[in-house]
Design an enzyme around this catalytic site. Structure first.
Site, PDB file in Angstrom:
ATOM      1  N   GLU A   1       0.722  -1.141   0.043  1.00 30.76           N
ATOM      2  CA  GLU A   1      -0.197   0.088   0.032  1.00 30.76           C
ATOM      3  C   GLU A   1       0.895   1.320   0.209  1.00 30.76           C
ATOM      4  OE1 GLU A   1      -2.248   2.449  -0.489  1.00 30.76           O
ATOM      5  OE2 GLU A   1      -1.480   2.732   1.708  1.00 30.76           O
ATOM      6  N   SER A   2       0.756   1.943  -1.134  1.00 28.58           N
ATOM      7  CA  SER A   2       1.925   2.929  -1.271  1.00 28.58           C
ATOM      8  C   SER A   2       1.870   4.031  -0.358  1.00 28.58           C
ATOM      9  CB  SER A   2       1.831   3.631  -2.835  1.00 28.58           C
ATOM     10  OG  SER A   2       0.538   3.988  -2.780  1.00 28.58           O
TER      11      SER A   2
ATOM     12  N   CYS B   1       4.681  -2.671  -8.329  1.00 27.15           N
ATOM     13  CA  CYS B   1       3.101  -2.168  -7.743  1.00 27.15           C
ATOM     14  C   CYS B   1       3.003  -0.972  -6.882  1.00 27.15           C
ATOM     15  CB  CYS B   1       2.297  -3.603  -7.450  1.00 27.15           C
ATOM     16  SG  CYS B   1       0.750  -3.086  -7.586  1.00 27.15           S
TER      17      CYS B   1
ATOM     18  N   ARG C   1      -3.072   5.284  -9.603  1.00 27.53           N
ATOM     19  CA  ARG C   1      -3.136   4.270  -8.506  1.00 27.53           C
ATOM     20  C   ARG C   1      -4.618   3.488  -8.714  1.00 27.53           C
ATOM     21  NH1 ARG C   1      -4.101   6.049  -2.858  1.00 27.53           N
ATOM     22  NH2 ARG C   1      -3.426   3.941  -2.304  1.00 27.53           N
TER      23      ARG C   1
ATOM     24  N   ILE D   1      -2.574  -6.853  -8.665  1.00 24.93           N
ATOM     25  CA  ILE D   1      -3.377  -7.012  -7.480  1.00 24.93           C
ATOM     26  C   ILE D   1      -3.717  -5.204  -7.343  1.00 24.93           C
ATOM     27  CG2 ILE D   1      -3.841  -7.391  -5.056  1.00 24.93           C
ATOM     28  CD1 ILE D   1      -1.498  -9.545  -5.368  1.00 24.93           C
ATOM     29  N   ARG D   2      -4.978  -4.974  -7.528  1.00 26.06           N
ATOM     30  CA  ARG D   2      -5.295  -3.530  -7.601  1.00 26.06           C
ATOM     31  C   ARG D   2      -3.880  -2.551  -7.826  1.00 26.06           C
ATOM     32  NH1 ARG D   2      -8.802  -3.149  -1.892  1.00 26.06           N
ATOM     33  NH2 ARG D   2     -10.482  -4.444  -2.755  1.00 26.06           N
TER      34      ARG D   2
ATOM     35  N   HIS E   1       3.232  -8.173 -10.167  1.00 22.50           N
ATOM     36  CA  HIS E   1       3.908  -9.041  -9.025  1.00 22.50           C
ATOM     37  C   HIS E   1       4.712 -10.021  -9.644  1.00 22.50           C
ATOM     38  CE1 HIS E   1       2.162  -6.864  -5.347  1.00 22.50           C
ATOM     39  NE2 HIS E   1       1.188  -6.450  -6.337  1.00 22.50           N
TER      40      HIS E   1
ATOM     41  N   GLU F   1       7.074 -11.446  -8.374  1.00 25.06           N
ATOM     42  CA  GLU F   1       7.672 -12.164  -7.053  1.00 25.06           C
ATOM     43  C   GLU F   1       6.351 -13.294  -6.800  1.00 25.06           C
ATOM     44  OE1 GLU F   1       6.205  -9.416  -7.132  1.00 25.06           O
ATOM     45  OE2 GLU F   1       5.069  -9.101  -5.066  1.00 25.06           O
TER      46      GLU F   1
HETATM   47  N1  GLN Z   1      -0.323  -4.624  -5.384  1.00 28.37           N
HETATM   48  C1  GLN Z   1      -0.064  -3.294  -4.817  1.00 28.37           C
HETATM   49  O1  GLN Z   1       0.808  -2.970  -4.595  1.00 28.37           O
HETATM   50  C2  GLN Z   1      -1.151  -2.434  -4.657  1.00 28.37           C
HETATM   51  C3  GLN Z   1      -1.038  -0.961  -4.804  1.00 28.37           C
HETATM   52  C4  GLN Z   1      -2.065  -0.042  -4.147  1.00 28.37           C
HETATM   53  N2  GLN Z   1      -3.404  -0.355  -4.633  1.00 28.37           N
HETATM   54  C5  GLN Z   1      -1.355   1.289  -3.940  1.00 28.37           C
HETATM   55  O2  GLN Z   1      -2.258   2.253  -4.476  1.00 28.37           O
HETATM   56  O3  GLN Z   1      -0.588   1.527  -3.460  1.00 28.37           O
END
Ligand code: GLN
Length: 218
Positions: free
Chosen positions: A51-52, A82, A137, A164-165, A200, A202
């Site tokens: 989560e940034s 991400c 984002r 993932i998002r 991702h 990884e």
């Molecule tokens: N998989 C992720 O790292 C998601 C990033 C996250 N949605 C963000 O805005 O920071």
């Protein structure tokens, strides 16, 4: 040659998976949890997903922001996935599903990958701003934000890409090389010493991207 020493930012998010791959590829890994961990001995840096805005805030609070930015600006190789890509962007915009008025969605519980930076928060984006690019984002929204596909990544074919998002890159500045696109959206770039991607690597068994990163390391 001695093993390269790779610092993996380990304040939040999916850092363990990077550590396993890098160790398997012969690197020595150190977790970056406090300012004292960020030293000139680092041969490379990994900024993981997660989560940034949480990561950006913690990195500042823990005193790692300036030393990390200094190393990145000194051309220490960086692998950013991400949320990590968001930390490197010179501009960050909010996509579908971000913000107070957004739908909450219920498809999956990926809460550790998504939160909203508070307005006027000194830890809000942009963060390191070491790649001239605008990143959106949560670009795919909450409901459709998690998916897998495969595609080309630079010279690599058929790279598995787990989103993932994730964000995508809306525009890039001079000298930013686009390495991958999905549905015409830029999802991976290289700029000088920095490799950044929306997905991702990884989380898949394919280690080509980590090997590419290690090839940048002296
Ligand atoms: N998989 C992720 O790292 C998601 C990033 C996250 N949605 C963000 O805005 O920071």
């Amino acid at each position: 040659m001695s093993k390269p020493l790779i610092g993996v930012l380990a304040v939040q998010g999916a850092f363990i998976e990077h550590e396993h791959i890098l160790s398997a590829l012969g690197a020595e890994v150190v977790e970056l949890r406090q300012a004292a961990d960020v030293t000139n001995d680092l041969d490379g840096i990994v900024l993981p997903g997660g989560e940034s805005s949480v990561q950006g805030k913690l990195v500042r609070e823990l005193g790692m922001f300036e030393p990390l930015r200094a190393l990145i600006n000194q051309d220490v190789p960086v692998l950013a996935t991400c949320a990590g890509m968001i930390l490197l962007a010179s501009e960050v915009t909010q996509g579908i599903g971000s913000g107070a008025n957004s739908s909450t969605g219920n498809a999956t519980d990926n809460s550790s990958f998504d939160a909203e930076p508070a307005a006027n928060d000194p830890a809000a984006p942009p963060y390191f701003a070491t790649i001239p690019m605008s990143v959106k984002r949560n670009a795919y929204g909450r409901q459709l934000g998690s998916f897998a596909t495969a595609g080309n990544f630079g010279d690599f074919e058929n790279v598995q890409m787990t989103f993932i998002r994730g964000p995508y890159v809306e525009s890039v500045g001079d000298d930013v090389q686009v390495l991958a696109t999905v549905n015409d959206n830029i999802v991976a770039v290289r700029y000088k010493n920095q490799l950044a991607m929306s997905f991702h690597p990884e989380l898949n068994s394919d280690t080509r991207i980590h090997e590419m990163f290690l090839s940048f390391v002296n």
